[in-house]
Design a protein around this motif. Structure first.
Motif, PDB file in Angstrom:
ATOM      1  N   ALA A  19       0.997  -1.283   0.005  1.00 35.38           N
ATOM      2  CA  ALA A  19      -0.038   0.108   0.028  1.00 35.38           C
ATOM      3  C   ALA A  19       0.856   1.121   0.030  1.00 35.38           C
ATOM      4  N   ARG A  20       1.786   1.266   0.760  1.00 37.94           N
ATOM      5  CA  ARG A  20       2.980   2.497   0.887  1.00 37.94           C
ATOM      6  C   ARG A  20       3.397   2.737  -0.327  1.00 37.94           C
ATOM      7  N   GLU A  21       3.878   1.555  -1.112  1.00 38.75           N
ATOM      8  CA  GLU A  21       4.558   1.826  -2.280  1.00 38.75           C
ATOM      9  C   GLU A  21       3.827   2.321  -3.391  1.00 38.75           C
ATOM     10  N   GLN A  22       2.565   1.957  -3.435  1.00 33.64           N
ATOM     11  CA  GLN A  22       1.448   2.272  -4.447  1.00 33.64           C
ATOM     12  C   GLN A  22       1.123   3.790  -4.245  1.00 33.64           C
ATOM     13  N   LEU A  23       1.049   4.276  -2.991  1.00 35.54           N
ATOM     14  CA  LEU A  23       0.942   5.353  -2.441  1.00 35.54           C
ATOM     15  C   LEU A  23       1.820   6.347  -2.828  1.00 35.54           C
ATOM     16  N   VAL A  24       3.163   6.055  -2.646  1.00 34.69           N
ATOM     17  CA  VAL A  24       4.387   6.952  -3.172  1.00 34.69           C
ATOM     18  C   VAL A  24       4.279   6.938  -4.718  1.00 34.69           C
ATOM     19  N   GLY A  25       3.935   6.030  -5.487  1.00 39.48           N
ATOM     20  CA  GLY A  25       3.713   6.222  -6.925  1.00 39.48           C
ATOM     21  C   GLY A  25       2.779   7.180  -7.396  1.00 39.48           C
ATOM     22  N   ILE A  26       1.554   6.956  -6.621  1.00 38.22           N
ATOM     23  CA  ILE A  26       0.602   7.826  -6.956  1.00 38.22           C
ATOM     24  C   ILE A  26       0.828   9.342  -6.320  1.00 38.22           C
ATOM     25  N   VAL A  27       1.490   9.727  -5.386  1.00 40.87           N
ATOM     26  CA  VAL A  27       1.897  11.041  -5.155  1.00 40.87           C
ATOM     27  C   VAL A  27       2.897  11.576  -6.175  1.00 40.87           C
ATOM     28  N   THR A  28       3.858  10.777  -6.652  1.00 41.45           N
ATOM     29  CA  THR A  28       4.787  11.092  -7.656  1.00 41.45           C
ATOM     30  C   THR A  28       4.135  11.191  -8.974  1.00 41.45           C
ATOM     31  N   ARG A  29       3.063  10.790  -9.084  1.00 38.88           N
ATOM     32  CA  ARG A  29       2.409  11.107 -10.544  1.00 38.88           C
ATOM     33  C   ARG A  29       1.642  12.082 -10.389  1.00 38.88           C
ATOM     34  N   LEU A  30       1.085  12.481  -9.279  1.00 39.49           N
ATOM     35  CA  LEU A  30       0.178  13.684  -9.083  1.00 39.49           C
ATOM     36  C   LEU A  30       1.194  14.748  -9.137  1.00 39.49           C
ATOM     37  N   GLU A  31       2.312  14.864  -8.406  1.00 42.44           N
ATOM     38  CA  GLU A  31       3.293  15.835  -8.584  1.00 42.44           C
ATOM     39  C   GLU A  31       3.777  16.388  -9.637  1.00 42.44           C
ATOM     40  N   THR A  32       3.968  15.223 -10.788  1.00 36.81           N
ATOM     41  CA  THR A  32       4.689  15.229 -11.892  1.00 36.81           C
ATOM     42  C   THR A  32       3.533  16.185 -12.857  1.00 36.81           C
ATOM     43  N   GLY A  33       2.064  15.834 -12.573  1.00 36.93           N
ATOM     44  CA  GLY A  33       1.292  16.522 -13.522  1.00 36.93           C
ATOM     45  C   GLY A  33       0.941  15.789 -14.952  1.00 36.93           C
ATOM     46  N   GLY A  34       0.312  16.510 -15.646  1.00 38.86           N
ATOM     47  CA  GLY A  34       0.077  15.813 -16.927  1.00 38.86           C
ATOM     48  C   GLY A  34      -1.014  14.908 -16.947  1.00 38.86           C
ATOM     49  N   ALA A  35      -1.738  14.499 -15.876  1.00 46.25           N
ATOM     50  CA  ALA A  35      -2.796  13.562 -16.004  1.00 46.25           C
ATOM     51  C   ALA A  35      -4.070  14.731 -16.055  1.00 46.25           C
ATOM     52  N   ALA A  42      -9.169  10.335  -9.760  1.00 44.35           N
ATOM     53  CA  ALA A  42      -9.055   8.646  -9.503  1.00 44.35           C
ATOM     54  C   ALA A  42      -7.774   8.386  -8.708  1.00 44.35           C
ATOM     55  N   LEU A  43      -6.764   9.158  -9.211  1.00 44.92           N
ATOM     56  CA  LEU A  43      -5.596   8.862  -8.460  1.00 44.92           C
ATOM     57  C   LEU A  43      -5.626   9.098  -7.167  1.00 44.92           C
ATOM     58  N   TRP A  44      -6.310  10.392  -6.803  1.00 44.77           N
ATOM     59  CA  TRP A  44      -6.329  11.073  -5.559  1.00 44.77           C
ATOM     60  C   TRP A  44      -7.134  10.104  -4.675  1.00 44.77           C
ATOM     61  N   GLU A  45      -8.221   9.540  -5.186  1.00 40.08           N
ATOM     62  CA  GLU A  45      -9.311   8.738  -4.569  1.00 40.08           C
ATOM     63  C   GLU A  45      -8.660   7.436  -4.233  1.00 40.08           C
ATOM     64  N   GLY A  47      -5.265   7.087  -3.852  1.00 39.16           N
ATOM     65  CA  GLY A  47      -4.343   7.566  -2.977  1.00 39.16           C
ATOM     66  C   GLY A  47      -4.886   7.634  -1.547  1.00 39.16           C
ATOM     67  N   GLU A  48      -6.184   8.407  -1.357  1.00 36.36           N
ATOM     68  CA  GLU A  48      -6.845   8.391  -0.081  1.00 36.36           C
ATOM     69  C   GLU A  48      -7.042   6.971   0.600  1.00 36.36           C
ATOM     70  N   ALA A  49      -7.507   6.252  -0.243  1.00 38.37           N
ATOM     71  CA  ALA A  49      -7.847   4.829   0.217  1.00 38.37           C
ATOM     72  C   ALA A  49      -6.450   4.006   0.556  1.00 38.37           C
ATOM     73  N   LEU A  50      -5.408   4.256  -0.069  1.00 34.72           N
ATOM     74  CA  LEU A  50      -4.052   3.628   0.268  1.00 34.72           C
ATOM     75  C   LEU A  50      -3.620   4.087   1.651  1.00 34.72           C
ATOM     76  N   ALA A  51      -3.716   5.581   1.875  1.00 33.45           N
ATOM     77  CA  ALA A  51      -3.409   6.085   3.001  1.00 33.45           C
ATOM     78  C   ALA A  51      -4.193   5.474   4.181  1.00 33.45           C
ATOM     79  N   LYS A  52      -5.564   5.419   3.968  1.00 35.21           N
ATOM     80  CA  LYS A  52      -6.297   4.676   5.112  1.00 35.21           C
ATOM     81  C   LYS A  52      -6.074   3.340   5.427  1.00 35.21           C
ATOM     82  N   ARG A  53      -5.595   2.637   4.339  1.00 38.18           N
ATOM     83  CA  ARG A  53      -4.886   1.117   4.443  1.00 38.18           C
ATOM     84  C   ARG A  53      -3.585   1.068   5.480  1.00 38.18           C
ATOM     85  N   CYS A  54      -2.688   2.097   4.973  1.00 38.18           N
ATOM     86  CA  CYS A  54      -1.537   2.075   5.877  1.00 38.18           C
ATOM     87  C   CYS A  54      -1.799   2.480   7.405  1.00 38.18           C
TER      88      CYS A  54
END
Length: 76
Positions: A19-35, A42-45, A47-54
Protein backbone atom coordinates in the motif's frame (compact mmCIF):
# COMPACT_ATOMS: atom_id res chain seq x y z
CA UNK A 1 -20.18 -4.60 -5.95
CA UNK A 2 -17.55 -6.03 -8.23
CA UNK A 3 -14.01 -4.81 -8.69
CA UNK A 4 -15.21 -3.16 -11.91
CA UNK A 5 -17.68 -0.96 -10.03
CA UNK A 6 -15.40 -0.49 -7.01
CA UNK A 7 -11.91 0.13 -8.42
CA UNK A 8 -10.19 0.29 -5.01
CA UNK A 9 -11.59 -3.01 -3.73
CA UNK A 10 -8.15 -4.65 -3.97
CA UNK A 11 -6.65 -2.31 -1.37
CA UNK A 12 -8.02 -4.30 1.59
CA UNK A 13 -5.77 -7.21 0.64
CA UNK A 14 -2.56 -5.19 0.42
CA UNK A 15 0.24 -5.41 2.93
CA UNK A 16 1.53 -2.19 4.50
CA UNK A 17 4.55 -2.22 2.21
CA UNK A 18 2.46 -2.75 -0.92
CA UNK A 19 0.00 0.00 0.00
CA UNK A 20 2.81 2.42 0.87
CA UNK A 21 4.66 1.69 -2.37
CA UNK A 22 1.54 2.32 -4.44
CA UNK A 23 0.82 5.50 -2.46
CA UNK A 24 4.32 6.84 -3.14
CA UNK A 25 3.81 6.14 -6.84
CA UNK A 26 0.50 8.00 -6.88
CA UNK A 27 1.94 11.02 -5.07
CA UNK A 28 4.83 11.13 -7.54
CA UNK A 29 2.43 10.89 -10.48
CA UNK A 30 0.21 13.67 -9.13
CA UNK A 31 3.22 15.88 -8.41
CA UNK A 32 4.62 15.52 -11.92
CA UNK A 33 1.29 16.54 -13.45
CA UNK A 34 0.16 15.80 -16.96
CA UNK A 35 -2.85 13.71 -15.96
CA UNK A 36 -6.35 14.72 -16.96
CA UNK A 37 -8.69 16.03 -14.29
CA UNK A 38 -10.63 12.74 -14.29
CA UNK A 39 -7.45 10.69 -13.96
CA UNK A 40 -6.12 13.00 -11.23
CA UNK A 41 -9.35 12.58 -9.25
CA UNK A 42 -9.18 8.79 -9.60
CA UNK A 43 -5.54 8.83 -8.47
CA UNK A 44 -6.42 11.07 -5.52
CA UNK A 45 -9.26 8.75 -4.45
CA UNK A 46 -7.01 5.69 -4.67
CA UNK A 47 -4.31 7.55 -2.75
CA UNK A 48 -6.79 8.36 0.02
CA UNK A 49 -7.83 4.69 0.20
CA UNK A 50 -4.18 3.57 0.27
CA UNK A 51 -3.36 6.06 3.04
CA UNK A 52 -6.30 4.73 5.07
CA UNK A 53 -5.02 1.16 4.59
CA UNK A 54 -1.55 2.20 5.81
CA UNK A 55 -3.14 3.82 8.86
CA UNK A 56 -5.06 0.59 9.58
CA UNK A 57 -1.83 -1.40 9.49
CA UNK A 58 -0.03 1.07 11.74
CA UNK A 59 -2.89 1.17 14.24
CA UNK A 60 -2.85 -2.63 14.36
CA UNK A 61 0.88 -2.58 15.03
CA UNK A 62 0.42 -0.02 17.83
CA UNK A 63 -2.22 -2.23 19.45
CA UNK A 64 0.01 -5.31 19.24
CA UNK A 65 2.93 -3.41 20.77
CA UNK A 66 0.74 -2.09 23.58
CA UNK A 67 -0.57 -5.59 24.27
CA UNK A 68 2.97 -7.00 24.32
CA UNK A 69 4.09 -4.30 26.79
CA UNK A 70 1.15 -5.06 29.07
CA UNK A 71 1.95 -8.79 29.27
CA UNK A 72 4.25 -9.91 32.07
CA UNK A 73 7.72 -10.91 30.94
CA UNK A 74 8.22 -14.65 30.54
CA UNK A 75 12.00 -14.40 30.77
CA UNK A 76 13.29 -15.88 33.95
Amino acid sequence: MTAETKPNADIEGLSYEEAREQLVGIVTRLETGGASLEESLALWERGEALAKRCEQWLEGARKRLAAARDQPSQAG
